[in-house]
Design a protein around this motif. Sequence first.
Motif, short mmCIF file in Angstrom:
data_model
loop_
_atom_site.label_atom_id
_atom_site.label_comp_id
_atom_site.label_asym_id
_atom_site.label_seq_id
_atom_site.Cartn_x
_atom_site.Cartn_y
_atom_site.Cartn_z
N ALA A 37 -40.20 62.11 -6.68
CA ALA A 37 -40.12 62.71 -8.02
C ALA A 37 -41.51 63.03 -8.57
O ALA A 37 -41.74 64.11 -9.12
CB ALA A 37 -39.36 61.79 -8.97
N LEU A 38 -42.43 62.07 -8.43
CA LEU A 38 -43.80 62.31 -8.93
C LEU A 38 -44.46 63.45 -8.17
O LEU A 38 -45.10 64.32 -8.77
CB LEU A 38 -44.63 61.03 -8.79
CG LEU A 38 -44.28 59.86 -9.71
CD1 LEU A 38 -45.29 58.74 -9.53
CD2 LEU A 38 -44.23 60.29 -11.17
N ASP A 69 -39.83 64.86 -16.82
CA ASP A 69 -39.21 64.08 -15.75
C ASP A 69 -40.18 63.05 -15.18
O ASP A 69 -39.78 61.93 -14.84
CB ASP A 69 -38.73 65.01 -14.63
CG ASP A 69 -37.40 65.68 -14.97
OD1 ASP A 69 -36.68 65.13 -15.83
OD2 ASP A 69 -37.09 66.73 -14.38
N MET A 70 -41.46 63.41 -15.07
CA MET A 70 -42.45 62.45 -14.59
C MET A 70 -42.57 61.27 -15.54
O MET A 70 -42.63 60.11 -15.12
CB MET A 70 -43.82 63.14 -14.43
CG MET A 70 -43.90 64.11 -13.26
SD MET A 70 -45.50 64.93 -13.17
CE MET A 70 -46.60 63.55 -12.86
N VAL A 77 -38.84 52.88 -13.71
CA VAL A 77 -38.95 52.39 -12.32
C VAL A 77 -40.12 51.42 -12.11
O VAL A 77 -39.93 50.37 -11.47
CB VAL A 77 -39.03 53.57 -11.34
CG1 VAL A 77 -39.35 53.08 -9.92
CG2 VAL A 77 -37.72 54.34 -11.34
N PRO A 78 -41.34 51.69 -12.56
CA PRO A 78 -42.44 50.75 -12.31
C PRO A 78 -42.16 49.34 -12.83
O PRO A 78 -42.43 48.35 -12.12
CB PRO A 78 -43.63 51.39 -13.03
CG PRO A 78 -43.33 52.84 -13.04
CD PRO A 78 -41.84 52.91 -13.24
N LYS A 79 -41.63 49.23 -14.03
CA LYS A 79 -41.32 47.90 -14.59
C LYS A 79 -40.22 47.22 -13.79
O LYS A 79 -40.28 46.01 -13.53
CB LYS A 79 -40.92 48.05 -16.06
CG LYS A 79 -40.55 46.73 -16.75
CD LYS A 79 -41.71 45.73 -16.73
CE LYS A 79 -41.34 44.46 -17.47
NZ LYS A 79 -42.41 43.43 -17.37
N MET A 80 -39.21 48.00 -13.39
CA MET A 80 -38.12 47.44 -12.60
C MET A 80 -38.64 46.92 -11.26
O MET A 80 -38.27 45.83 -10.82
CB MET A 80 -37.03 48.50 -12.37
CG MET A 80 -35.88 48.02 -11.51
SD MET A 80 -34.63 49.30 -11.21
CE MET A 80 -35.56 50.44 -10.18
N ALA A 81 -39.50 47.70 -10.61
CA ALA A 81 -40.06 47.29 -9.32
C ALA A 81 -40.95 46.07 -9.46
O ALA A 81 -40.89 45.13 -8.65
CB ALA A 81 -40.85 48.46 -8.71
N PHE A 82 -41.77 46.04 -10.51
CA PHE A 82 -42.66 44.89 -10.74
C PHE A 82 -41.84 43.62 -10.97
O PHE A 82 -42.16 42.56 -10.42
CB PHE A 82 -43.57 45.16 -11.94
CG PHE A 82 -44.41 43.97 -12.33
CD1 PHE A 82 -45.56 43.67 -11.63
CD2 PHE A 82 -44.03 43.15 -13.39
CE1 PHE A 82 -46.33 42.56 -11.98
CE2 PHE A 82 -44.79 42.05 -13.75
CZ PHE A 82 -45.95 41.75 -13.03
N THR A 281 -32.02 62.45 -11.28
CA THR A 281 -32.27 63.78 -11.85
C THR A 281 -33.76 64.15 -11.83
O THR A 281 -34.09 65.29 -11.46
CB THR A 281 -31.73 63.86 -13.29
OG1 THR A 281 -30.32 63.62 -13.26
CG2 THR A 281 -31.99 65.22 -13.90
N PRO A 282 -34.69 63.27 -12.22
CA PRO A 282 -36.11 63.65 -12.12
C PRO A 282 -36.57 63.98 -10.70
O PRO A 282 -37.50 64.76 -10.52
CB PRO A 282 -36.84 62.39 -12.63
CG PRO A 282 -35.85 61.75 -13.55
CD PRO A 282 -34.51 61.98 -12.91
N MET A 283 -35.90 63.40 -9.68
CA MET A 283 -36.25 63.74 -8.30
C MET A 283 -35.63 65.07 -7.88
O MET A 283 -36.26 65.89 -7.20
CB MET A 283 -35.77 62.64 -7.35
CG MET A 283 -36.08 62.94 -5.88
SD MET A 283 -35.09 62.00 -4.70
CE MET A 283 -33.46 62.71 -4.93
#
Length: 312
Positions: A37-38, A69-70, A77-82, A281-283
């Motif tokens: 996505a990024l 979207d970015m 996502v970053p907080k969820m992954a951390f 959706t952002p991807m």
Amino acid sequence: MEKWNQSSSDFILLGLFPQNQTGLLLLLLIIFIFSVALLGNSTMIHLIRVDPRLHTPMYILLSQLSLMDMMYISSTVPKMAFNFLSGQKSITLLGCGVQSFFFLTMAGSEGLLLASMAYDRFVAICHPLHYPIRMSKMKCLKMIIGSWTLGSINSLSHTVYLLHLPYCHSRLVNHFFCDIPAMVPLACMDTWVYDYMVFVSTCLFLLFPFLGIAVSYGRVLFAVFHMRSKEGKKKAFTTCSTHLTVVTFYYAPFVYTYLRLRSLRSPTEDKILAVFYTILTPMLNPIIYSLRNKEVLGAMTRVFGTFSSTKT
């Protein structure tokens, strides 16, 4: 259920996946989607910025969609992954407010921007001779500023309310980010007024724009059906089907989640639906717009082809 500690202002995000090997594999998949996505959205922004042929209202709006979207996917996502990788699922009240603010800003702004993109295609196909006047770059800029401004104001009002709610039942948020439907039930006061505010906001920023988009594309498809040129009919249909795909993936799960009665909501269902409008959706947006758009593919060839020839 762990009771709220009055000396602590932290919430506990229960997350999307279980803390096991399967959860780790699913998280890696989410991180891959996040990276795609990024890369895809940053590429779209770069192409539209450097290629003069894409300096039109349609692509200027598309570049803003990529920017939203970015920021959208980066707010969750970053907080969820951390949290998953560190095992620390807590998030401060202020952190929850910041996450909620950016998420709601992107949600409201993107809903209005997609409506602006539908209007752009409606004018281009149904009133092509009036297009330079009705969709000038100045009007396009006003649409963009209006989307960002209204989305931010709406988000700020909800965030301030959430931060001032008295939470006393539990600090366990059954979600992977600070989402309104998951947080409001934790309050120890009657929130029917706020539930009504959520309903009104959902109608203004999601349902009404969706209905406007449906009407616009209905008229567009009617005009396309009566076109004599097969090439023009094919191009218009491709553009409209692309936009409708994006709209369906974004609006449908969002509206379904926020307009349901609280008694009909399921935390598991809400989390699955949230994956569609916050992660998938952002991807998909840059992939859909690039692979089905000759102008974007042409810009990609020109820009990266020039870069390769310069490098050699």
